[in-house]
Design an enzyme around this catalytic site. Structure first.
Site, PDB file in Angstrom:
ATOM      1  N   HIS A  23     -37.045  21.458   9.710  1.00 36.65           N
ATOM      2  CA  HIS A  23     -36.457  20.919   8.678  1.00 36.65           C
ATOM      3  C   HIS A  23     -37.066  21.100   7.520  1.00 36.65           C
ATOM      4  CE1 HIS A  23     -35.018  18.399  12.396  1.00 36.65           C
ATOM      5  NE2 HIS A  23     -33.880  17.884  11.403  1.00 36.65           N
ATOM      6  N   LYS A  70     -38.978  16.381   4.892  1.00 38.93           N
ATOM      7  CA  LYS A  70     -38.629  15.509   6.074  1.00 38.93           C
ATOM      8  C   LYS A  70     -39.940  14.863   6.501  1.00 38.93           C
ATOM      9  CE  LYS A  70     -36.245  14.909  10.474  1.00 38.93           C
ATOM     10  NZ  LYS A  70     -35.812  13.535  10.062  1.00 38.93           N
TER      11      LYS A  70
HETATM   12  N1  LIG Z   1     -28.003  10.767  11.004  1.00 39.74           N
HETATM   13  C1  LIG Z   1     -27.733  11.987  10.822  1.00 39.74           C
HETATM   14  O1  LIG Z   1     -26.808  12.585  10.974  1.00 39.74           O
HETATM   15  C2  LIG Z   1     -28.661  12.595   9.630  1.00 39.74           C
HETATM   16  C3  LIG Z   1     -29.805  11.747   9.241  1.00 39.74           C
HETATM   17  N2  LIG Z   1     -30.586  12.162   8.369  1.00 39.74           N
HETATM   18  C4  LIG Z   1     -31.711  11.254   8.050  1.00 39.74           C
HETATM   19  O2  LIG Z   1     -31.298  10.514   6.714  1.00 39.74           O
HETATM   20  C5  LIG Z   1     -32.553  10.296   6.002  1.00 39.74           C
HETATM   21  C6  LIG Z   1     -32.594  10.674   4.420  1.00 39.74           C
HETATM   22  O3  LIG Z   1     -32.552  12.034   4.512  1.00 39.74           O
HETATM   23  P1  LIG Z   1     -32.560  12.777   3.115  1.00 39.74           P
HETATM   24  O4  LIG Z   1     -31.363  12.539   2.317  1.00 39.74           O
HETATM   25  O5  LIG Z   1     -32.867  14.366   3.372  1.00 39.74           O
HETATM   26  O6  LIG Z   1     -33.754  12.255   2.442  1.00 39.74           O
HETATM   27  P2  LIG Z   1     -34.031  12.288   0.799  1.00 39.74           P
HETATM   28  O7  LIG Z   1     -35.594  12.194   0.531  1.00 39.74           O
HETATM   29  O8  LIG Z   1     -33.415  13.346   0.028  1.00 39.74           O
HETATM   30  O9  LIG Z   1     -33.507  10.994   0.326  1.00 39.74           O
HETATM   31  C7  LIG Z   1     -33.675   9.715   0.772  1.00 39.74           C
HETATM   32  C8  LIG Z   1     -33.460   8.766  -0.467  1.00 39.74           C
HETATM   33  O10 LIG Z   1     -33.878   7.576  -0.159  1.00 39.74           O
HETATM   34  C9  LIG Z   1     -34.149   6.936  -1.196  1.00 39.74           C
HETATM   35  N3  LIG Z   1     -34.878   5.725  -0.953  1.00 39.74           N
HETATM   36  C10 LIG Z   1     -36.279   5.290  -0.712  1.00 39.74           C
HETATM   37  N4  LIG Z   1     -36.430   4.232  -0.233  1.00 39.74           N
HETATM   38  C11 LIG Z   1     -35.386   3.482  -0.491  1.00 39.74           C
HETATM   39  C12 LIG Z   1     -35.073   2.293  -0.273  1.00 39.74           C
HETATM   40  N5  LIG Z   1     -36.023   1.155   0.132  1.00 39.74           N
HETATM   41  N6  LIG Z   1     -33.927   1.597  -0.465  1.00 39.74           N
HETATM   42  C13 LIG Z   1     -32.707   2.463  -0.871  1.00 39.74           C
HETATM   43  N7  LIG Z   1     -33.066   3.947  -1.052  1.00 39.74           N
HETATM   44  C14 LIG Z   1     -34.275   4.268  -0.839  1.00 39.74           C
HETATM   45  C15 LIG Z   1     -34.947   7.778  -2.021  1.00 39.74           C
HETATM   46  O11 LIG Z   1     -34.743   7.384  -3.487  1.00 39.74           O
HETATM   47  P3  LIG Z   1     -35.848   6.781  -4.281  1.00 39.74           P
HETATM   48  O12 LIG Z   1     -36.276   8.154  -4.879  1.00 39.74           O
HETATM   49  O13 LIG Z   1     -35.235   6.368  -5.766  1.00 39.74           O
HETATM   50  O14 LIG Z   1     -36.694   5.968  -3.680  1.00 39.74           O
HETATM   51  C16 LIG Z   1     -34.068   8.993  -1.764  1.00 39.74           C
HETATM   52  O15 LIG Z   1     -33.277   9.463  -2.606  1.00 39.74           O
HETATM   53  C17 LIG Z   1     -33.654  10.803   6.936  1.00 39.74           C
HETATM   54  O16 LIG Z   1     -34.259   9.708   7.913  1.00 39.74           O
HETATM   55  C18 LIG Z   1     -33.013  11.828   7.696  1.00 39.74           C
HETATM   56  O17 LIG Z   1     -33.643  12.027   9.101  1.00 39.74           O
HETATM   57  C19 LIG Z   1     -30.430  13.444   7.718  1.00 39.74           C
HETATM   58  C20 LIG Z   1     -29.509  14.027   8.014  1.00 39.74           C
HETATM   59  C21 LIG Z   1     -28.502  13.808   8.917  1.00 39.74           C
HETATM   60  O1  LIG Z   2     -33.647  14.968   8.141  1.00 35.51           O
HETATM   61  C1  LIG Z   2     -32.875  15.974   8.271  1.00 35.51           C
HETATM   62  O2  LIG Z   2     -32.402  16.783   7.758  1.00 35.51           O
HETATM   63  C2  LIG Z   2     -31.913  15.615   9.546  1.00 35.51           C
HETATM   64  N1  LIG Z   2     -32.417  14.252  10.149  1.00 35.51           N
HETATM   65  C3  LIG Z   2     -31.964  14.093  11.592  1.00 35.51           C
HETATM   66  C4  LIG Z   2     -32.930  13.952  12.672  1.00 35.51           C
HETATM   67  O3  LIG Z   2     -34.090  13.471  12.420  1.00 35.51           O
HETATM   68  O4  LIG Z   2     -32.628  14.399  13.651  1.00 35.51           O
HETATM   69  C5  LIG Z   2     -30.621  14.760  11.873  1.00 35.51           C
HETATM   70  C6  LIG Z   2     -30.787  16.187  11.582  1.00 35.51           C
HETATM   71  O5  LIG Z   2     -31.651  16.808  12.363  1.00 35.51           O
HETATM   72  C7  LIG Z   2     -31.113  16.346  10.298  1.00 35.51           C
END
Ligand SMILES: NC(=O)C1=CN([C@@H]2O[C@H](COP(=O)(O)OP(=O)(O)OC[C@H]3O[C@@H](n4cnc5c(N)ncnc54)[C@H](OP(=O)(O)O)[C@@H]3O)[C@@H](O)[C@H]2O)C=CC1
Ligand SMILES: O=C(O)C1=N[C@H](C(=O)O)C[C@H](O)C1
Length: 313
Positions: A195, A199
């Site tokens: 990733h 991440k």
């Molecule tokens: N279920 C699925 O299909 C998928 C899941 N994911 C998961 O999604 C999550 C996010 O991934 P990604 O978008 O790449 O991460 P990013 O790091 O791009 O974004 C995370 C965001 O969360 C915000 N954040 C942090 N703390 C808080 C809080 N307490 N309340 C609200 N917002 C907060 C941050 O904002 P700030 O900077 O303002 O703190 C930041 O913008 C990961 O756990 C990833 O594994 C990812 C892809 C697919």
């Molecule tokens: O953080 C990501 O990018 C993703 N997170 C999810 C995971 O932890 O499995 C889903 C996907 O792999 C992308």
């Protein structure tokens, strides 16, 4: 005119939505379609932003507020999603803001794409407010998460992967485990997941698939999953296209080998970008809305439930 964050993490100047957004907000309220209004936390992140765009693409109402963390983005005030200004709400103002938002969008569904460190606290907040939510964020204490939702009797979809085809693969692995428990007894396994380097946690998807392989007889711990975060290895070894190294990718390879090495099975799923998850998240919201409207007794779902209901577009 408001300065907006047009892309996640691209701070574009300071302004407050309060001073400039009335016109925009009126525009957003009239976008209401047949589905629920959806609030995405956090639109400053990669997944949150992509999901908010998918909400708009689907013709649904994007609630023009987003709960976010402590970053400087909050000070900037808002983030642009497909031209819509979304006001950023920091942790200290979130309860007051939610009370206002709910009076305007009583049927809203919340999407959470934040960070593993925020999962449990955010879920507790949604539960305390009886807010139905789709939790895409991975990590945190997953048992506590499920227990909190059950105790609050709240509606939620919780899944580490929302991508339709990946969910289908996960379902297939679950079915294989149920149908052929122990079929890989004695085999060894390696799991590598690559990733973007931001991440922080081990892939939740990989953990879920490993749980199925465990039922098939493989002795393998979550801590044995290899996290690949080094760009050179991602490109040379995992085959990640250069453009997806930092912008977002999820390349998983599970390799199963028989005791004498004469049989090898390899399962691979590789995704570039965020869109497949974002679209699936909208499906999850529509599914949850339908379950709520019908007063379903079951309240806690995963994406296998959503896929099995035949409602993924
Ligand atoms: N279920 C699925 O299909 C998928 C899941 N994911 C998961 O999604 C999550 C996010 O991934 P990604 O978008 O790449 O991460 P990013 O790091 O791009 O974004 C995370 C965001 O969360 C915000 N954040 C942090 N703390 C808080 C809080 N307490 N309340 C609200 N917002 C907060 C941050 O904002 P700030 O900077 O303002 O703190 C930041 O913008 C990961 O756990 C990833 O594994 C990812 C892809 C697919
Ligand atoms: O953080 C990501 O990018 C993703 N997170 C999810 C995971 O932890 O499995 C889903 C996907 O792999 C992308």
């Amino acid at each position: 005119m408001s300065a907006l964050l047009q892309r996640p993490h691209a701070l574009a100047g300071r302004s407050s939505l309060r001073t400039c957004s009335a016109r925009h907000r009126r525009t957003m309220v009239v976008t209401a379609a047949s589905g629920p209004p959806i609030m995405v936390n956090s639109c400053t992140g990669k997944m949150g932003h992509s999901t908010a765009e998918a909400v708009v693409r689907a013709g649904l109402t994007l609630v023009p507020y987003s709960l976010t963390g402590q970053s400087e983005a909050v000070a900037v005030g808002n983030v642009g999603v497909s031209g819509i200004p979304v006001e950023l709400v920091g942790p200290t103002e979130r309860q007051a803001a939610l009370d206002r938002i709910r009076s305007q969008y009583p049927d809203l569904i919340v999407v959470d794409y934040t960070l593993p460190t925020a999962v449990n606290e955010n879920a507790a907040f949604y539960c305390a407010n009886k807010l139905p939510f789709v939790m895409g964020t991975t990590g945190g204490d997953r048992e506590r998460l499920a227990a909190d939702v059950a105790a609050a009797d709240s509606y939620a979809v919780i899944a580490p992967n929302m991508g339709k085809q990946i969910v289908a693969f996960q379902t297939m692995m679950e079915m294989m485990a149920d149908r052929f428990p122990g079929c890989f007894s004695g085999y060894s396994m390696t799991v590598a997941e690559s990733h973007q380097r931001t991440k922080v946690d081990t892939s939740g998807t990989a953990k879920a698939v490993v749980a199925s392989f465990n039922k098939m007889g493989l002795q393998f711990g979550e801590d044995e999953i290899e996290k690949v975060r080094d760009a050179e290895q991602q490109i040379a070894r995992m085959g990640v296209p250069e453009r997806a190294v930092d912008s977002g990718h999820a390349f998983h390879t599970y390799t199963l080998t028989s005791p004498d090495g004469s049989v090898v099975l390899e399962f691979k799923h590789n995704v570039c970008g965020r869109e497949v998850y974002a679209e699936g998240t909208v499906d999850a919201c529509l599914f949850l809305h339908r379950q709520i409207q019908s007063g379903a007794d079951k309240k806690l779902y995963n994406m296998i439930d959503v896929l099995s209901a035949g409602v993924m577009r």
